[in-house]
Design an enzyme around this catalytic site. Structure first.
Site, PDB file in Angstrom:
ATOM      1  N   SER A  13       0.815  -1.223   0.000  1.00 59.24           N
ATOM      2  CA  SER A  13       0.000   0.000   0.000  1.00 59.24           C
ATOM      3  C   SER A  13       0.845   1.268   0.000  1.00 59.24           C
ATOM      4  O   SER A  13       0.396   2.319   0.435  1.00 59.24           O
ATOM      5  CB  SER A  13      -0.934   0.011   1.218  1.00 59.24           C
ATOM      6  OG  SER A  13      -0.178   0.122   2.423  1.00 59.24           O
ATOM      7  N   HIS A 180      15.049  -3.753 -17.247  1.00 58.82           N
ATOM      8  CA  HIS A 180      14.577  -2.423 -16.878  1.00 58.82           C
ATOM      9  C   HIS A 180      15.770  -1.523 -16.600  1.00 58.82           C
ATOM     10  O   HIS A 180      16.714  -1.909 -15.934  1.00 58.82           O
ATOM     11  CB  HIS A 180      13.714  -2.564 -15.618  1.00 58.82           C
ATOM     12  CG  HIS A 180      12.997  -1.321 -15.202  1.00 58.82           C
ATOM     13  ND1 HIS A 180      12.368  -0.479 -16.088  1.00 58.82           N
ATOM     14  CD2 HIS A 180      12.793  -0.786 -13.975  1.00 58.82           C
ATOM     15  CE1 HIS A 180      11.810   0.517 -15.409  1.00 58.82           C
ATOM     16  NE2 HIS A 180      12.068   0.352 -14.131  1.00 58.82           N
TER      17      HIS A 180
END
Length: 314
Positions: A13, A180
Site C-alpha cells: 500500500s 529495466h
C-alpha cells in the site's frame, strides 16, 4: 447464476500500490482490495477509505477495501504485487535481491492459497528476477505470471519523443526490449510518430539522447523528488495491464514474459513484446533484430542473469 463482480487485489500500500488501487477503481475494472502487512493495517485502511469516499464525486461504482488479511483477497481475478523494499544506502544488490525474493515467496504462497485461478502482475524490483521467483513459487502456468517494466519504459520514451516533436503522445509508438533501466534496448526501427519512422523525423544524435534519458528515467525522478521514486507512471502502467487482461483487449505491449526459446533464451523472464489479453500473455512476439540490436539484447540478458544468480537457493 449471478454474474460475479471482478476483483483486483494490490499487495503493498505504498505510493505505487495505493495509486494503482485508485486508478484501477477509477476505470471501474472491478472491486479493489489493498493489502499490506499488519503493522501497516491502519494506514492501508485509511488510504482505502479515503479513495472509497472519492468515488461518489467521480461517479465510480467500485469498492475499495484496505486490509492486512489475505483472506479478504480470496478469489481475486488479478493480483498486483508492488510489495518489497527499495535499495538503501550501503545495501548490496545481492541483499536487495535476497530480501525481496523472500517477500515474493511469502506473498505468492498466500495468493496461491486464496486465489489459485488468478493472474499475477509483478512490479517489485528487480522485476525480472522477482517475476521469475513468483512464477517458480506459484506453480502457475507461465502466461499467468507477468512482470511490468516495458510498459513504463516505453511510456517514458513516447513522452520524450512527443515532447521533442511537439505532437500527441497518442501518435507515438515504440518498443523496448530487455531488462529495466540501463540495459534496456529501445527498438528505434520499430518506433514511429503517426506511422512515420522516427529516423525520418529526429536526427540520430538526438534520438540517442532521448534513449539515454529514457534509460535514466527512473533515476531522473528520484533525483528530482529527493526522497522516494516514481509512482504515477508505474501505477498507470500496471493499470493498463490489468485492463488488458480483464477486458481481453489483446494489447500488443512489452511485458516481462517467460521465454522458452524465444529470442534464443530459455528459462528466463525478460521484457519482450507480447499480446496481453484474457488469458494473460497469449503470445510472445519475436521481432527480427539487427546484429547491433542482438548484441544490446545479449548484454541486457547477461545483466538479468547476473541478478538471477543472486537469488537464494530453493
Amino acid at each position: 447464476m449471478a454474474i460475479k463482480r471482478r476483483k483486483i487485489s494490490v499487495i503493498g500500500s505504498g505510493f505505487t500500490g495505493a495509486t494503482t488501487a485508485l486508478m484501477v477503481a477509477q476505470k471501474e475494472l472491478g472491486d479493489v482490495v489493498l493489502l499490506d502487512i499488519p503493522n501497516m493495517e491502519g494506514p492501508t485502511k485509511g488510504k482505502a477509505l479515503d479513495m472509497l469516499e472519492s468515488t461518489p464525486v467521480q461517479g465510480v461504482d467500485s469498492t475499495i477495501t484496505g486490509t492486512s488479511s489475505y483472506e479478504d483477497t480470496k478469489d481475486s481475478d488479478v493480483v498486483v504485487i508492488t510489495a518489497g523494499i527499495a535499495r538503501k544506502p550501503g545495501m548490496s544488490r545481492d541483499d536487495l535481491v535476497a530480501t525481496n525474493a523472500k517477500i515474493m515467496k511469502s506473498v505468492t504462497k498466500e495468493v496461491v492459497k486464496y486465489s489459485p485461478n488468478s493472474y499475477i502482475i509483478v512490479l517489485t524490483n528487480p522485476a525480472d528476477a522477482m517475476t521469475y521467483t513468483v512464477y517458480k513459487e506459484s506453480g502457475f502456468p507461465k502466461n499467468r505470471v507477468i512482470g511490468q517494466s516495458g510498459v513504463l519504459d516505453t511510456a517514458r520514451f513516447r513522452t520524450f519523443v512527443a515532447q521533442e516533436l511537439n505532437v500527441s503522445v497518442e501518435d507515438v509508438t515504440g518498443f523496448v526490449l530487455g531488462g529495466h533501466g540501463d540495459d534496456m534496448v529501445p527498438l528505434i526501427r520499430y518506433s514511429a510518430a503517426g506511422g512515420v519512422p522516427l529516423t525520418k523525423l529526429i536526427a540520430p544524435e538526438r534520438i540517442e539522447e532521448i534513449v539515454e534519458r529514457t534509460r535514466k528515467g527512473g533515476g531522473e525522478i528520484v533525483g528530482l523528488l529527493g526522497n522516494g521514486s516514481a509512482y504515477y507512471a508505474p501505477a498507470a502502467s500496471l493499470t493498463q495491464m490489468v485492463e488488458a487482461i480483464l477486458k481481453d483487449k489483446k494489447r500488443i505491449i512489452p511485458t516481462i514474459a517467460y521465454l522458452e526459446g524465444e529470442y534464443g533464451q530459455h528459462d528466463l523472464y525478460l521484457g519482450v513484446p507480447t499480446i496481453l489479453g484474457g488469458d494473460g500473455i497469449e503470445k510472445v512476439i519475436e521481432l527480427d533484430l539487427t546484429e547491433e540490436e542482438k548484441a544490446q539484447l545479449d548484454k541486457s540478458v547477461q545483466s538479468v542473469r547476473n541478478v538471477m544468480a543472486a537469488l537464494p537457493a530453493e
